[in-house]
Design an enzyme around this catalytic site. Structure first.
Site, PDB file in Angstrom:
ATOM      1  N   GLU A 125     -26.988 -44.200 -69.737  1.00 18.56           N
ATOM      2  CA  GLU A 125     -27.580 -43.129 -70.560  1.00 18.56           C
ATOM      3  C   GLU A 125     -26.949 -41.792 -70.199  1.00 18.56           C
ATOM      4  O   GLU A 125     -26.631 -41.567 -69.033  1.00 18.56           O
ATOM      5  CB  GLU A 125     -29.096 -43.039 -70.276  1.00 18.56           C
ATOM      6  CG  GLU A 125     -29.822 -44.329 -70.568  1.00 18.56           C
ATOM      7  CD  GLU A 125     -31.272 -44.335 -70.063  1.00 18.56           C
ATOM      8  OE1 GLU A 125     -31.676 -43.392 -69.357  1.00 18.56           O
ATOM      9  OE2 GLU A 125     -31.973 -45.290 -70.392  1.00 18.56           O
ATOM     10  N   LYS A 127     -26.959 -38.147 -68.957  1.00 16.68           N
ATOM     11  CA  LYS A 127     -27.933 -37.442 -68.113  1.00 16.68           C
ATOM     12  C   LYS A 127     -28.172 -36.082 -68.744  1.00 16.68           C
ATOM     13  O   LYS A 127     -27.316 -35.192 -68.706  1.00 16.68           O
ATOM     14  CB  LYS A 127     -27.409 -37.304 -66.689  1.00 16.68           C
ATOM     15  CG  LYS A 127     -28.446 -36.718 -65.774  1.00 16.68           C
ATOM     16  CD  LYS A 127     -28.047 -36.798 -64.328  1.00 16.68           C
ATOM     17  CE  LYS A 127     -29.173 -36.328 -63.446  1.00 16.68           C
ATOM     18  NZ  LYS A 127     -29.611 -34.959 -63.739  1.00 16.68           N
ATOM     19  N   ASP A 129     -29.412 -32.419 -69.509  1.00 20.03           N
ATOM     20  CA  ASP A 129     -29.593 -31.283 -68.622  1.00 20.03           C
ATOM     21  C   ASP A 129     -30.775 -30.454 -69.107  1.00 20.03           C
ATOM     22  O   ASP A 129     -30.617 -29.449 -69.784  1.00 20.03           O
ATOM     23  CB  ASP A 129     -28.307 -30.454 -68.598  1.00 20.03           C
ATOM     24  CG  ASP A 129     -28.230 -29.602 -67.356  1.00 20.03           C
ATOM     25  OD1 ASP A 129     -29.105 -29.757 -66.475  1.00 20.03           O
ATOM     26  OD2 ASP A 129     -27.310 -28.780 -67.265  1.00 20.03           O
ATOM     27  N   TYR A 237     -36.818 -41.595 -71.674  1.00 21.26           N
ATOM     28  CA  TYR A 237     -35.899 -42.497 -70.973  1.00 21.26           C
ATOM     29  C   TYR A 237     -36.560 -43.478 -70.012  1.00 21.26           C
ATOM     30  O   TYR A 237     -35.867 -44.190 -69.306  1.00 21.26           O
ATOM     31  CB  TYR A 237     -34.761 -41.742 -70.289  1.00 21.26           C
ATOM     32  CG  TYR A 237     -35.172 -40.637 -69.336  1.00 21.26           C
ATOM     33  CD1 TYR A 237     -35.903 -40.893 -68.177  1.00 21.26           C
ATOM     34  CD2 TYR A 237     -34.769 -39.328 -69.592  1.00 21.26           C
ATOM     35  CE1 TYR A 237     -36.236 -39.877 -67.314  1.00 21.26           C
ATOM     36  CE2 TYR A 237     -35.099 -38.304 -68.718  1.00 21.26           C
ATOM     37  CZ  TYR A 237     -35.837 -38.587 -67.582  1.00 21.26           C
ATOM     38  OH  TYR A 237     -36.165 -37.586 -66.735  1.00 21.26           O
ATOM     39  N   LYS A 327     -22.517 -37.765 -61.741  1.00 22.16           N
ATOM     40  CA  LYS A 327     -22.455 -36.390 -62.249  1.00 22.16           C
ATOM     41  C   LYS A 327     -21.047 -35.996 -62.683  1.00 22.16           C
ATOM     42  O   LYS A 327     -20.068 -36.411 -62.079  1.00 22.16           O
ATOM     43  CB  LYS A 327     -22.925 -35.414 -61.158  1.00 22.16           C
ATOM     44  CG  LYS A 327     -24.329 -35.668 -60.640  1.00 22.16           C
ATOM     45  CD  LYS A 327     -25.399 -35.191 -61.578  1.00 22.16           C
ATOM     46  CE  LYS A 327     -25.599 -33.718 -61.576  1.00 22.16           C
ATOM     47  NZ  LYS A 327     -26.521 -33.240 -60.556  1.00 22.16           N
ATOM     48  N   CYS A 421      -5.514   4.217 -72.029  1.00 24.42           N
ATOM     49  CA  CYS A 421      -5.032   2.835 -72.031  1.00 24.42           C
ATOM     50  C   CYS A 421      -4.310   2.544 -70.706  1.00 24.42           C
ATOM     51  O   CYS A 421      -3.414   3.303 -70.319  1.00 24.42           O
ATOM     52  CB  CYS A 421      -4.082   2.617 -73.200  1.00 24.42           C
ATOM     53  SG  CYS A 421      -3.215   1.034 -73.115  1.00 24.42           S
ATOM     54  N   CYS A 424      -0.347   2.090 -71.767  1.00 27.37           N
ATOM     55  CA  CYS A 424       0.502   3.145 -72.332  1.00 27.37           C
ATOM     56  C   CYS A 424      -0.065   4.548 -72.144  1.00 27.37           C
ATOM     57  O   CYS A 424       0.606   5.529 -72.474  1.00 27.37           O
ATOM     58  CB  CYS A 424       0.756   2.879 -73.816  1.00 27.37           C
ATOM     59  SG  CYS A 424      -0.680   3.195 -74.845  1.00 27.37           S
ATOM     60  N   CYS A 439      -7.189   0.757 -77.604  1.00 26.34           N
ATOM     61  CA  CYS A 439      -6.120   1.695 -77.275  1.00 26.34           C
ATOM     62  C   CYS A 439      -5.583   2.215 -78.596  1.00 26.34           C
ATOM     63  O   CYS A 439      -5.322   1.443 -79.520  1.00 26.34           O
ATOM     64  CB  CYS A 439      -5.027   0.963 -76.495  1.00 26.34           C
ATOM     65  SG  CYS A 439      -3.404   1.710 -76.664  1.00 26.34           S
TER      66      CYS A 439
HETATM   67  C1  9MJ Z   1     -31.850 -37.888 -67.641  1.00 30.44           C
HETATM   68  N1  9MJ Z   1     -32.053 -36.776 -66.947  1.00 30.44           N
HETATM   69  O1  9MJ Z   1     -31.279 -37.859 -68.711  1.00 30.44           O
HETATM   70  C2  9MJ Z   1     -33.445 -40.526 -65.948  1.00 30.44           C
HETATM   71  N2  9MJ Z   1     -32.370 -39.117 -67.133  1.00 30.44           N
HETATM   72  O2  9MJ Z   1     -34.628 -42.346 -64.931  1.00 30.44           O
HETATM   73  C3  9MJ Z   1     -32.212 -40.360 -67.680  1.00 30.44           C
HETATM   74  N3  9MJ Z   1     -33.139 -39.247 -66.043  1.00 30.44           N
HETATM   75  C4  9MJ Z   1     -34.287 -41.081 -64.907  1.00 30.44           C
HETATM   76  N4  9MJ Z   1     -32.891 -41.231 -66.934  1.00 30.44           N
HETATM   77  C5  9MJ Z   1     -35.426 -42.544 -63.836  1.00 30.44           C
HETATM   78  N5  9MJ Z   1     -31.496 -40.629 -68.783  1.00 30.44           N
HETATM   79  C6  9MJ Z   1     -35.580 -41.361 -63.195  1.00 30.44           C
HETATM   80  C7  9MJ Z   1     -34.863 -40.420 -63.875  1.00 30.44           C
END
Ligand code: 9MJ
Length: 684
Positions: A125, A127, A129, A237, A327, A421, A424, A439
């Site tokens: 999946e 991750k 943010d 998730y 990461k 400037c 120049c 300028c």
């Molecule tokens: C994120 N942050 O997208 C988990 N997460 O699963 C996904 N975090 C996660 N899974 C178990 N896609 C603990 C955290």
């Protein structure tokens, strides 16, 4: 007097209840189609009408109000504090991996613990943010939600979560589990973040440094009406707990399918990979896709898919042994701002450039970053010697994103715009309503001379191979050339006398200059470097006027009849051709032999088959960049949208298309491959 026929007959309380329930079901359905699937089937005005009917019924009959009503998404009374909650099931953190080796070691540990050499299936999946949250549903109704906090104790933010349109307030299951606890990530899509910050700038308010901070700031509002006004989204998730449901699942991906069926948004990029090799291939694919996604991700997560195996693997301290986060290289880093210099561009604009203590960010060492302009410096309150956040995302120029005010030293120095400037010495002026200071030296300024020559020679303009920044720098500094017309007077012999220039390379460059003489009208117009005239405008001008003389003679009013040319662009074009120096240079260029075929007349925008149509582009095109395709579409009167919906007319599919293709197929939207697209674009 007889009563009018139109007079409404009061509804029985049963009928009222039925109507209220029917409206909620209908609104939930359209909400899901609009926000989660991005595929609305009714006009917004019809949705609003149904919504207002429900609001009225609930206001007139408060006993009919329920917490799962769509009307409850607007936000309620502000809170004093967020109550703390203990998570019944702790919210786990994930171990991190930064290298392929660490992921391979993870896979080996999984095999060792399970005492198996069989291939493991992993749920992969993106991750996301954002912020991890937990959502609790009792008998199918959303009753509570909280932040992760430290994993054991979080903050109850139920009212705020209720305002996020994609979070279901009621499960679709007619026979729901007694209790369902869903885990997922709240995030702010990039587009929403951009609009939010643009609005903040317009209102002189503080901006957010990145979408994650914006999501966090929006979720932690005590006034849920503010949260409701923020463009937040959510992907589920994990299922932390499910009670009172038969036939529970044996794999993680089945549990995601169940959640999807219950109305939760699930990331469309989730994927099942065969073994660690499949995981690393998935990682690579997402590294490439990362910047074209509509939301920010900072890595990928691998989870052992089989739930029995997950159970056997268990946990170590707070992290599961069955999952790991791989990461991406960080795109933000802290460093010291050592100094600020002002670079002078092609049009004289002064760009403040931060000289930084070198820092590794986004996979490269960065020692310079843009500060954009003086307004941005003031807005971010950046000072020399501050600790700053440097952001380097993909191939975007590194920028100073924000300042860590807490770390400001006493000797921090304010940044001042130079009055003269730096190249120049001419006056620096800032025109009313413009972000950039300029300028006033014009083409007498060496910086502007160099930049205009570099632009003229660039690939998309006259495409003079080998004439790069370093050579132009040398040519101008040594007084060899001053303007673009001088290029055509250069002789190989004298060029070869320059430093680091052999006879052969000098010949090559002179040949490249010679070859560039054969060009096209739009490319020539673009290469002149007229302010605000990019490729699309140059093409529009060429299509409209057909010959150079007509463009040069056109007044501002006539220029504005060209598609996409407004008063500002028209004024720049008009002024450019009124300058004697520019006319002289153009004259010399033509005398040197620059020529182009007379452009083929193109049909008017209205008659182009793309006029008025909505396009979505996905994947990589080979013949032209996405930006170019977009510009051309706009020029032909089409609209370009980021997401596929029922309103989309065409989806243009390049290499490695994203989920937009699947969505287009689902919705039955017309799909064009690159060849078909180009054929239609050129109207043949
Ligand atoms: C994120 N942050 O997208 C988990 N997460 O699963 C996904 N975090 C996660 N899974 C178990 N896609 C603990 C955290």
């Amino acid at each position: 007097m007889k009563s009018k026929l139109t007079k409404q007959i009061p509804m029985s309380s049963d009928a009222l209840q039925q109507r209220v329930m029917g409206l909620r079901e209908e609104l939930n359905k359209h909400n899901y189609l609009y926000y989660t699937l991005d595929a609305p089937i009714i006009p917004d005005a019809e949705y609003d009408r149904l919504f207002q009917e429900l609001v009225k019924l609930e206001t007139d009959h408060p006993n009919l109000k329920t917490i799962d009503s769509p009307t409850q998404r607007a936000g309620g009374q502000p809170l004093k504090i967020f109550p703390e909650v203990n998570h019944r099931i702790p919210m786990l953190s994930l171990d991190n991996a930064f290298t392929f080796e660490t992921v391979q070691e993870f896979d080996k540990r999984v095999h060792d613990r399970l005492k198996t050499s069989a291939l493991i299936l992993y749920a992969c999946e993106p991750k996301l943010d954002g912020l991890a949250v937990t959502l609790i549903y009792e008998e199918g109704i959303f009753v509570a939600g909280a932040t992760r906090g430290d994993g054991v104790t979080g903050e109850q933010i139920t009212e705020n979560l209720r305002t996020i349109p994609v979070i279901p307030l009621k499960l679709t299951d007619k026979n729901p589990p007694h209790l369902l606890e869903v885990r997922g990530e709240v995030f702010m899509p990039k587009a929403g973040f951009k609009t939010l910050n643009e609005r903040a700038i317009a209102n002189n308010e503080k901006t957010f440094a990145n979408p994650r901070n914006a999501a966090a700031g929006s979720l932690r509002q005590l006034d849920s009406k503010i949260t409701a006004s923020r463009p937040l989204s959510f992907f589920a998730y994990a299922i932390a707990r499910i009670d009172g449901k038969k036939d529970v699942f044996s794999t993680h991906h089945e549990s995601m399918e169940y959640l999807k069926h219950e109305g939760f948004p699930i990331c469309p990029l989730n994927h099942i990979a065969n073994g660690v090799k499949g995981c690393l291939e998935y990682y690579q694919k997402l590294v490439e896709k990362r910047h074209s996604l509509p939301y920010e991700i900072d890595g990928v997560v691998y989870k052992v898919d089989n739930l029995d195996l997950q159970k056997q693997l268990g946990f170590v301290s707070r992290a599961p042994r069955w999952a790991i986060a791989h990461k991406f290289p960080a795109e933000e880093a802290l460093t010291e701002l050592l100094d600020v210099e002002f670079q002078v561009g092609r049009t004289g604009a002064l760009t403040p450039v931060a000289r930084l203590k070198p820092v590794f960010v986004g996979g490269a060492t960065v020692s310079n970053a843009t500060l954009h302009n003086m307004d941005e410096i003031l807005r971010k309150d950046v000072r020399i010697h501050d600790t700053v956040v440097v952001r380097r995302a993909g191939d975007v120029i590194p920028e100073v994103a924000s300042v860590v005010l807490e770390k400001r030293p006493t000797h921090a120095k304010k940044i001042v715009l130079p009055k003269k400037c730096p190249v120049c010495g001419a006056e620096v002026l800032r025109e009313e309503g413009e972000a950039a200071a300029r300028c006033m030296g014009g083409l007498g300024c060496r910086a502007q001379q160099k930049e205009s020559i570099i632009h003229f020679a660039s690939r998309r303009a006259m495409n003079i191979d080998g004439l790069g920044i370093k050579l132009v720098d040398q040519l101008v500094e040594t007084g060899f050339i001053q303007n673009i017309a001088d290029l055509f007077q250069i002789e190989a012999e004298s060029l070869a006398s320059l430093q680091r220039m052999g006879v052969k390379s000098a010949e090559n460059i002179v040949n490249a200059i010679e070859n560039s003489k054969k060009t096209t009208f739009p490319k020539f117009l673009y290469s002149l470097g007229i302010r605000e005239v990019g490729e699309a405008t140059a093409l529009a001008l060429a299509n409209h006027f057909h010959d150079l003389k007509s463009v040069m003679q056109a007044n501002e009013e006539t220029l504005q009849t060209v598609p996409d040319v407004g008063p500002v662009v028209a004024a720049h074009i008009y002024a450019f051709f009124r300058q004697p120096h520019n006319r002289e240079v153009i004259d010399k260029l033509l005398k040197a032999g620059i020529h182009w075929p007379t452009p083929k007349p193109v049909p008017s925008v209205e008659s182009h088959p793309f006029s008025g149509k909505t396009f979505v582009l996905t994947g990589t095109l080979s013949e032209l960049s996405r930006e170019e395709a977009k510009e051309k579409l706009i020029q032909f009167g089409a609209k370009v949208s980021e997401s596929v919906s029922k309103k989309t007319d065409y989806v243009v599919v390049g290499d490695a298309p994203g989920s937009k293709l699947a969505k287009a197929e689902n919705l039955g939207v017309a799909i064009l491959d690159e060849k078909q697209f180009l054929k239609l674009l050129n109207n043949n």
